[in-house]
Design a protein around this motif. Structure first.
Motif, short mmCIF file in Angstrom:
data_model
loop_
_atom_site.label_atom_id
_atom_site.label_comp_id
_atom_site.label_asym_id
_atom_site.label_seq_id
_atom_site.Cartn_x
_atom_site.Cartn_y
_atom_site.Cartn_z
N THR A 1 0.84 -1.21 0.00
CA THR A 1 0.00 0.00 0.00
C THR A 1 0.87 1.25 0.00
N GLU A 2 1.93 1.24 0.78
CA GLU A 2 2.83 2.39 0.83
C GLU A 2 3.51 2.61 -0.52
N GLU A 3 3.90 1.49 -1.14
CA GLU A 3 4.56 1.60 -2.44
C GLU A 3 3.60 2.21 -3.47
N GLN A 4 2.33 1.76 -3.46
CA GLN A 4 1.35 2.29 -4.41
C GLN A 4 1.08 3.77 -4.14
N ALA A 5 1.01 4.13 -2.88
CA ALA A 5 0.79 5.54 -2.55
C ALA A 5 1.95 6.41 -3.05
N THR A 6 3.13 5.92 -2.90
CA THR A 6 4.31 6.66 -3.38
C THR A 6 4.28 6.81 -4.89
N SER A 7 3.87 5.71 -5.54
CA SER A 7 3.79 5.75 -7.01
C SER A 7 2.73 6.73 -7.48
N LEU A 8 1.60 6.77 -6.81
CA LEU A 8 0.54 7.71 -7.16
C LEU A 8 1.01 9.15 -6.95
N GLU A 9 1.73 9.39 -5.85
CA GLU A 9 2.24 10.73 -5.61
C GLU A 9 3.18 11.16 -6.74
N GLU A 10 4.04 10.23 -7.16
CA GLU A 10 4.99 10.55 -8.22
C GLU A 10 4.24 10.83 -9.54
N THR A 11 3.19 10.02 -9.80
CA THR A 11 2.41 10.22 -11.02
C THR A 11 1.70 11.58 -11.00
N ALA A 12 1.13 11.94 -9.87
CA ALA A 12 0.43 13.22 -9.73
C ALA A 12 1.39 14.38 -9.93
N SER A 13 2.61 14.24 -9.42
CA SER A 13 3.61 15.30 -9.57
C SER A 13 4.01 15.47 -11.03
N SER A 14 4.13 14.36 -11.71
CA SER A 14 4.52 14.43 -13.15
C SER A 14 3.43 15.08 -13.96
N MET A 15 2.16 14.81 -13.66
CA MET A 15 1.06 15.36 -14.38
C MET A 15 0.97 16.87 -14.14
N GLU A 16 1.25 17.30 -12.91
CA GLU A 16 1.23 18.73 -12.61
C GLU A 16 2.32 19.44 -13.42
#
Length: 324
Positions: free
Chosen positions: A304-319
């Motif tokens: 779960t932590e790994e997925q959350a980190t991945s989502l954060e990274e994806t959101a940052s890239s999209m911004e």
């Protein structure tokens, strides 16, 4: 049954039973009952012996009293008929009978004054014979270890002694002691009969005790020792060890014994041991499952932590893409 006797003589160490020198319960009971039987028979035989002995002595006293009356009556008749000088022959014949081994007639008081003290041993009474003539009362004593009865009877001056008037021949007053008849009555025959009777009773008691003890032995082994399956002390020790939580204790059970107390306690011990083993196995299973669940939860948390980190990274890239 011999195996039961062997296995019953046990006590316990820290690891199990060991031999001891104690007697088995059935033997203690048989010996104790045997001692009580012997004591009871001994008391009964002793009381019977004493009763029979006293009866023989009483019978001898009655015989002596009858012999005394016949002796005095005969001497009175000899005096009346003028043949009193032949009384030594008469007394000697009495001494040769089986029942009376010795008889003497002593003179006393006015008779000594009137006729003299007498001849030979009859002029020298013993202390007991003199005491009877002084008191006017008969005396009885057992002599020679119970083989003879010494009976001493006073001769009284009476107006009517067996139909004869003694006062007419003697100068003394009525009731005065004229002398004494002392005799020794044999008790050998009644004593021999009494000893034979006592021996017969003792043999009868012994003959009855043997089968009785055999029946008691059978009853105790069948109804006491066999249901127990061992000694009470051993059973108590086993129960205390099991109650304290020691299920490793060895319960001595005879091969093939399934119905005794010891066999039941051994079955109970094995049953408790199996239950505890099952509980222990179940606890191990639960513990293993708990560990597996905990490990799964940890792995899920990491993912779960790994997925959350991945989502954060994806959101940052999209911004960043949106800003360009």
């Amino acid at each position: 049954m011999s195996e039961a006797g062997e296995t019953s003589q046990t006590n316990f160490t820290a690891t199990g039973p060991r031999r001891s020198g104690g007697l088995p319960l059935w033997l203690k009971l048989v010996v104790g009952i045997g001692i009580l039987l012997v004591a009871t028979w001994s008391v009964m035989i002793t009381l019977t012996y004493v009763q029979q002995r006293d009866a023989a002595i009483a019978q001898a006293r009655e015989f002596a009293a009858s012999a005394n009356q016949m002796t005095v009556a005969t001497l009175t008749g000899m005096m009346i008929t003028g043949v009193s000088k032949q009384r030594a022959v008469f007394l000697d014949q009495i001494r040769n009978t089986q029942e009376i081994n010795d008889i003497r007639v002593y003179r006393h008081g006015s008779v000594i004054t009137q006729y003299g003290a007498g001849d030979g041993s009859e002029s020298k009474p013993s202390a007991a014979e003199q005491a009877v003539m002084e008191s006017g009362r008969p005396s009885f004593a057992i002599e020679e270890g119970g083989h003879h009865l010494r009976a001493i009877f006073p001769i009284l001056n009476m107006r009517n002694f067996l139909g004869k008037d003694c006062i007419g021949c003697h100068a003394g007053s009525e009731g005065e002691v004229l002398g004494a008849v002392s005799m020794r009555v044999s008790l050998k025959k009644p004593q021999a009969e009494l000893y034979a009777f006592t021996r017969w009773i003792a043999l009868l008691a012994l003959g009855l005790c043997i089968p009785l003890l055999g029946a008691i032995y059978w009853f105790i082994r069948r109804n006491v020792a066999k249901p127990l399956g061992g000694e009470p002390a051993v059973a108590t020790e086993v129960a205390n060890r099991i109650a304290s939580g020691d299920l490793t204790v060895e319960v001595p059970v005879v091969a093939g014994d399934t119905g005794s107390l010891m066999a039941a306690m051994d079955k109970m011990r094995r049953g408790l041991s199996e239950i505890i083993t099952r509980i222990h196995d179940a606890a191990e299973t639960i513990n293993s499952a708990s560990n597996d669940i905990a490990a799964g939860n940890l792995d899920l948390s990491q993912r779960t932590e790994e997925q959350a980190t991945s989502l954060e990274e994806t959101a940052s890239s999209m911004e960043q893409l949106a800003s360009t």
